[in-house]
Design a protein around this motif. Sequence first.
Motif, PDB file in Angstrom:
ATOM      1  N   PHE A  10       0.841  -1.196   0.000  1.00  0.00           N
ATOM      2  CA  PHE A  10       0.000   0.000   0.000  1.00  0.00           C
ATOM      3  C   PHE A  10       0.874   1.242   0.000  1.00  0.00           C
ATOM      4  N   ASN A  14       0.815   4.099  -2.732  1.00  0.00           N
ATOM      5  CA  ASN A  14       0.411   5.410  -2.252  1.00  0.00           C
ATOM      6  C   ASN A  14       1.426   6.474  -2.672  1.00  0.00           C
ATOM      7  N   HIS A  15       2.716   6.181  -2.446  1.00  0.00           N
ATOM      8  CA  HIS A  15       3.756   7.122  -2.873  1.00  0.00           C
ATOM      9  C   HIS A  15       3.690   7.350  -4.370  1.00  0.00           C
ATOM     10  N   ALA A  16       3.533   6.268  -5.119  1.00  0.00           N
ATOM     11  CA  ALA A  16       3.510   6.388  -6.578  1.00  0.00           C
ATOM     12  C   ALA A  16       2.299   7.221  -7.029  1.00  0.00           C
ATOM     13  N   LEU A  18       0.522   9.497  -5.337  1.00  0.00           N
ATOM     14  CA  LEU A  18       0.665  10.910  -4.983  1.00  0.00           C
ATOM     15  C   LEU A  18       1.698  11.592  -5.873  1.00  0.00           C
ATOM     16  N   GLY A  19       2.737  10.840  -6.241  1.00  0.00           N
ATOM     17  CA  GLY A  19       3.712  11.387  -7.173  1.00  0.00           C
ATOM     18  C   GLY A  19       3.074  11.712  -8.516  1.00  0.00           C
ATOM     19  N   LEU A  21      -0.072  12.471  -8.999  1.00  0.00           N
ATOM     20  CA  LEU A  21      -0.911  13.655  -8.809  1.00  0.00           C
ATOM     21  C   LEU A  21      -0.072  14.922  -8.907  1.00  0.00           C
ATOM     22  N   ALA A  22       1.092  14.893  -8.257  1.00  0.00           N
ATOM     23  CA  ALA A  22       1.969  16.070  -8.304  1.00  0.00           C
ATOM     24  C   ALA A  22       2.372  16.360  -9.741  1.00  0.00           C
TER      25      ALA A  22
ATOM     26  N   TYR B 107       8.824  14.057   1.203  1.00  0.00           N
ATOM     27  CA  TYR B 107       7.994  13.650   0.065  1.00  0.00           C
ATOM     28  C   TYR B 107       6.612  14.284   0.179  1.00  0.00           C
ATOM     29  N   ILE B 115       0.898  20.487  -5.481  1.00  0.00           N
ATOM     30  CA  ILE B 115      -0.543  20.437  -5.785  1.00  0.00           C
ATOM     31  C   ILE B 115      -1.295  21.672  -5.298  1.00  0.00           C
TER      32      ILE B 115
END
Lengths: 295, 306
Positions: A10, A14-16, A18-19, A21-22, B107, B115
């Motif tokens: 997870f 999750n990190h991937a 959110l990355g 999204l950025a 991070y 964002i």
Amino acid sequence: MKRSLPEASFSFFNHAFLGCLALLSLLPLVNILAVSFSTGYAASTGKVGLWPVDFTVSAYRFVMQNKVFWNTLVVALLRVAAGVPLNLLLVILTAYPLSKTRKEFRQRSFFSWYFLFSMLFYGGLIPYYLTVQAVGLVDRFWVLILPIAVPVYYVIIMLNFFRQIPKELREAAEIDGAGHFATLFRIYVPLSTAAIATIVLLCFIMHWNSWFDGLLFIGNVNRQPLQSYLQSILTRPFDINQMARDPEQWKLIQFVNERTVKCAQIFIATIPIMVIYPYLQKHFTKGLLIGAVKG
Amino acid sequence: MTGRWLNIRKNWPLFVMLAPAVAILFVFSYIPMAGIVIAFQRFVPAKGLFGPQEWVGLKNFAYVFSLRNTGQVIFNTVYISFFKILLGILVPLTVSLLLNEVRRSWYKRTVQTIIYFPYFISWVILSGILFDILSPSTGIVNSFLGWLGIQPIYFLGTASVFPWTIIFSDVWKNYGFNTILYMAAITQLPQDLYESAGMDGAGRLRCAWSITMPGILPIVMLTAVLAMGSILNAGFEQVYNLVSPVVYSTGDIIDTLVFRMSIGSTTGGAQYSLATAIGLFKSGVSFVMISTGYYLAYRFADYKVF
């Protein structure tokens, strides 16, 4: 504590996610920047991704030769220079009396309702337009300043900040015989630098980003602020040959096209936001939340 | 009586402080409110606001609501703003919960910084960006879709797609900034709940589901209730810049219609009274919705604006 396999996977996804999204927030701007530094030919073939193709600064030189761009940029800077200090002064002056308790300031409720109601009911575009016309502000510079001089929402942020100032400090000032003005400017204001910074930055952005007022009330494009001028450039097709009035621009015209010139202007108009963004970010989480979450 | 007089004598500076803002709001907010009388007149601009106009009662409303177009525009407005409100809460809420699970603070901070940014860019600039990246011939989005083997989509020029382009670009602009609120609510939850849950063997996901979610539910409800007020506000600044006649059937909203009928009229037949009537309909409904929202928030969450 040892992490179980589902939790570890997870965490990875999750990190991937959110990355991604950025990147989704960032890439459109990177693409615009890349197009603005590419030649018109490369841009028209749709080959420009995240890196310029046939690097050139022609689009920027072309924009710099455009007199209307400079004139409207000056108007934008003037409106910020005049509008933001006025916003700040009025926000501080208005927030102080409204931050008082009803015991301290008996007429507070009336004024609170007066300001609140202005947020609840909007007279509508046409009555507003006719009012501004009736007070003689059409085609005047001050039409960009006065109608938005009192941002009520920011008054609320400020007054909630004022309310957190310890009561003892206020009472000490009162015992020392300080009047309301002295208390406000010698005690409240020095203690509220974080909130004041937030308000200044928010008002800066409000003024820099406003375009509808200029479009609505100012007929001569040279006296409109930058964003109003850009509205007429960016949201419809325009003929680049009409913008080229200067011999310098004719020399550049083979290296640029409508698209690269638009992208260059988008990027230039975003620079001021980028410049203040680090300061903004430092302050807004703190300053804004006092007004918003308080609950 | 003397008590009140003393009060005013001591507090006169407070009145002085309020005076400029009160005057400015009077002119630019309260006079226009009185200007809604135009909706009940056959308004002739030459006679002036509050001038000797001819009164027509509710005729303007009757006429405006008899047009088929009006119903469509109201539907478009509600449709767009409903999904903006819904996704405008769900997306930042989800992202906040996910961000909260990130333990590497650099991070998390980097993602947040990036964002938040689009929130601060004006709709003029963002429209310029959207026109460029969504272009069917040269835009990067359609290039990417082409690479996946998908035919180019004309996001801003297809009536069936346009409202969703509006909804998603609005959510894209604002969701990052709106996570601030939920992130703050999450950090205010009592930490000992997590500790004792951890001792009972609850994993991180279990904690997120059973502690964080219910913990921030009140603030989610609060934002939902307060957002009700903008149900007729589909976002003039955004839609005005992105809409074009080909997508009027699904993309024309109350505010753009009002503008086109009156001040923005290009045909010369500015219909001030009709446009004000529609505008007043919007303001009236919004007023009721916002007031109800504030009242409910005050009643059930003790939320006070002032």
